[in-house]
Design an enzyme around this catalytic site. Sequence first.
Site, PDB file in Angstrom:
ATOM      1  N   HIS A   1       3.097   5.685  11.495  1.00 57.60           N
ATOM      2  CA  HIS A   1       1.953   6.600  11.608  1.00 57.60           C
ATOM      3  C   HIS A   1       2.341   7.928  12.264  1.00 57.60           C
ATOM      4  O   HIS A   1       1.465   8.694  12.667  1.00 57.60           O
ATOM      5  CB  HIS A   1       0.775   5.950  12.364  1.00 57.60           C
ATOM      6  CG  HIS A   1       0.206   4.752  11.639  1.00 57.60           C
ATOM      7  ND1 HIS A   1      -0.778   3.962  12.149  1.00 57.60           N
ATOM      8  CD2 HIS A   1       0.493   4.232  10.423  1.00 57.60           C
ATOM      9  CE1 HIS A   1      -1.067   2.996  11.295  1.00 57.60           C
ATOM     10  NE2 HIS A   1      -0.296   3.140  10.235  1.00 57.60           N
TER      11      HIS A   1
ATOM     12  N   ASP B   1       3.720  -5.173   3.621  1.00 50.24           N
ATOM     13  CA  ASP B   1       3.386  -3.968   4.379  1.00 50.24           C
ATOM     14  C   ASP B   1       4.426  -3.862   5.497  1.00 50.24           C
ATOM     15  O   ASP B   1       4.268  -4.472   6.556  1.00 50.24           O
ATOM     16  CB  ASP B   1       1.967  -4.067   4.950  1.00 50.24           C
ATOM     17  CG  ASP B   1       1.525  -2.741   5.568  1.00 50.24           C
ATOM     18  OD1 ASP B   1       2.367  -1.825   5.687  1.00 50.24           O
ATOM     19  OD2 ASP B   1       0.337  -2.618   5.942  1.00 50.24           O
TER      20      ASP B   1
ATOM     21  N   HIS C   1       0.847  -1.200   0.000  1.00 49.54           N
ATOM     22  CA  HIS C   1       0.000   0.000   0.000  1.00 49.54           C
ATOM     23  C   HIS C   1       0.879   1.245   0.000  1.00 49.54           C
ATOM     24  O   HIS C   1       1.914   1.297   0.656  1.00 49.54           O
ATOM     25  CB  HIS C   1      -1.012   0.003   1.157  1.00 49.54           C
ATOM     26  CG  HIS C   1      -0.476   0.345   2.515  1.00 49.54           C
ATOM     27  ND1 HIS C   1      -0.357   1.646   2.966  1.00 49.54           N
ATOM     28  CD2 HIS C   1      -0.049  -0.429   3.530  1.00 49.54           C
ATOM     29  CE1 HIS C   1       0.112   1.641   4.211  1.00 49.54           C
ATOM     30  NE2 HIS C   1       0.320   0.391   4.573  1.00 49.54           N
TER      31      HIS C   1
ATOM     32  N   ASP D   1       6.150   2.405   6.651  1.00 51.36           N
ATOM     33  CA  ASP D   1       4.727   2.069   6.468  1.00 51.36           C
ATOM     34  C   ASP D   1       4.089   2.977   5.427  1.00 51.36           C
ATOM     35  O   ASP D   1       3.657   4.067   5.759  1.00 51.36           O
ATOM     36  CB  ASP D   1       3.999   2.185   7.807  1.00 51.36           C
ATOM     37  CG  ASP D   1       2.559   1.748   7.725  1.00 51.36           C
ATOM     38  OD1 ASP D   1       2.176   1.141   6.714  1.00 51.36           O
ATOM     39  OD2 ASP D   1       1.807   2.027   8.680  1.00 51.36           O
TER      40      ASP D   1
ATOM     41  N   GLU E   1      -5.176   2.146   2.351  1.00 48.47           N
ATOM     42  CA  GLU E   1      -5.126   0.982   3.264  1.00 48.47           C
ATOM     43  C   GLU E   1      -5.408   1.419   4.683  1.00 48.47           C
ATOM     44  O   GLU E   1      -6.151   0.786   5.426  1.00 48.47           O
ATOM     45  CB  GLU E   1      -3.741   0.314   3.187  1.00 48.47           C
ATOM     46  CG  GLU E   1      -3.605  -0.956   4.030  1.00 48.47           C
ATOM     47  CD  GLU E   1      -3.122  -0.751   5.464  1.00 48.47           C
ATOM     48  OE1 GLU E   1      -3.214  -1.685   6.268  1.00 48.47           O
ATOM     49  OE2 GLU E   1      -2.678   0.368   5.810  1.00 48.47           O
ATOM     50  N   GLU E   2      -4.805   2.555   5.057  1.00 46.77           N
ATOM     51  CA  GLU E   2      -4.930   3.035   6.440  1.00 46.77           C
ATOM     52  C   GLU E   2      -6.376   3.342   6.808  1.00 46.77           C
ATOM     53  O   GLU E   2      -6.741   3.314   7.973  1.00 46.77           O
ATOM     54  CB  GLU E   2      -4.064   4.288   6.654  1.00 46.77           C
ATOM     55  CG  GLU E   2      -2.577   4.115   6.334  1.00 46.77           C
ATOM     56  CD  GLU E   2      -1.833   3.207   7.316  1.00 46.77           C
ATOM     57  OE1 GLU E   2      -2.464   2.669   8.244  1.00 46.77           O
ATOM     58  OE2 GLU E   2      -0.616   3.042   7.129  1.00 46.77           O
TER      59      GLU E   2
HETATM   60 ZN   LIG Z   1       0.856  -0.235   6.506  1.00 42.03          ZN
END
Ligand SMILES: [Zn+2]
Length: 409
Positions: free
Chosen positions: A376, A299, A221, A237, A271-272
């Site tokens: 994140h 991922d 992603h 990520d 995706e998130e």
């Molecule tokens: Zn991810």
Amino acid sequence: MLRNKKTALFSLGLISSISLTAMAQAPQHHVVVAPQCLIKHTDFSFKTLSETASFVLIETNEAGIDKLIDAKTQYRASGCGGFVNVTESWDAFQPKTLAKDKRAKQFLIDYTKPTKSISNLSKVGYEIKYEKQVNTLLSQLNPQMMWDNLSTLSSFQDRYANSDHGVKAANWIKDYVETLAKNNQRSDVTVYTIPTGSYKQPSVIAKIGTSSAPGIVIGAHMDTLSGSFSKKPGADDDGSGTVTVLEVARTLLSSGMTFNKPIYFMWYAAEEQGLVGSGYVVSEFKKKNIPVDAVLHFDMTGYAHKNESTMWLMSDYSNKELTAYLEKLINTYVKQPVKYTACGYACSDHASWNKGGFAAAMPFESSMNNDNPNIHSSQDTMDKLSLSHMTDFAKLGTSFVVELAQPLA
Ligand SMILES: [Zn+2]
């Protein structure tokens, strides 16, 4: 509806035109399936449509989605997993004549019943047959290219599914693959996008090969969380997975190798936000009856806990035989230790394929307890990553597509 609300708020003079723009852009109606253990970790009051012992079906807004993302980030080591944004399937769910509560119950039970993924490959067995071709390609992988691409991708303010930066990142990936195909004079490559409903960012697909045989899918992603308040480099990520897949694509396209089965390279959007992009991709494949034999999903491939080179395989929500095959590929071609870990419900896009009945597997950078603590956040940067760890995943990806797509020469 939204316009009326906007006008009303505007006439009250409550918010500025800047926040009005932001409001108009974010999709506001969301229906989500989440595990009870995830909801337990949020302090948001959701509108519950239905629930079972393990799952809930809730209706929420953008703020609720943000709360779910917070919970899945903070408690990911608990093995609870993530959530799926099912808005489109829920809105299309019949029969509408049933009372809403009964309909919700039926939807939730259907949606969360375990799926059995079957692959044609399990009948013939997963073999190692093309060592010569795989080894040729492995020698052509260029880790520096991965690093340079990651540097570009993590320089965007964010790659958020609903921002212009997110759209630019998707375009950058699309252009990169199109240029590769053009420079290598490949006439057997189709690059296209699949829209992500109300999100701006589309998923990007590059198909190599023109046969109608069942395809081999390798993806990651590309999106991050929103960078409105702080930059979201998303280096690990999932910039790491994104460039891992890009490097497999680059190596393969430059090699001139052709295959019996088509290979689909994929970079999923949103995706998130609850596996939204991959959800649209899988439903498009099902709608068009496009056969797929195997799906590999990356991922996070860049963070090596305590510098360990162990490669981890997700044991849940994935196809067992295909996952065992990954171990065989690693033993043969990558020669690193392999261990198993679990990530819970809907932790990434492989779950969308698994749910659709396709054989999917997901290798991972570490155990779920020891993954990158910076994701994140604005701290998900390249300096915490190991290029050699990422390269090992590119080796795995390369051996996966070559062995399963069957080289023609
Ligand atoms: Zn991810």
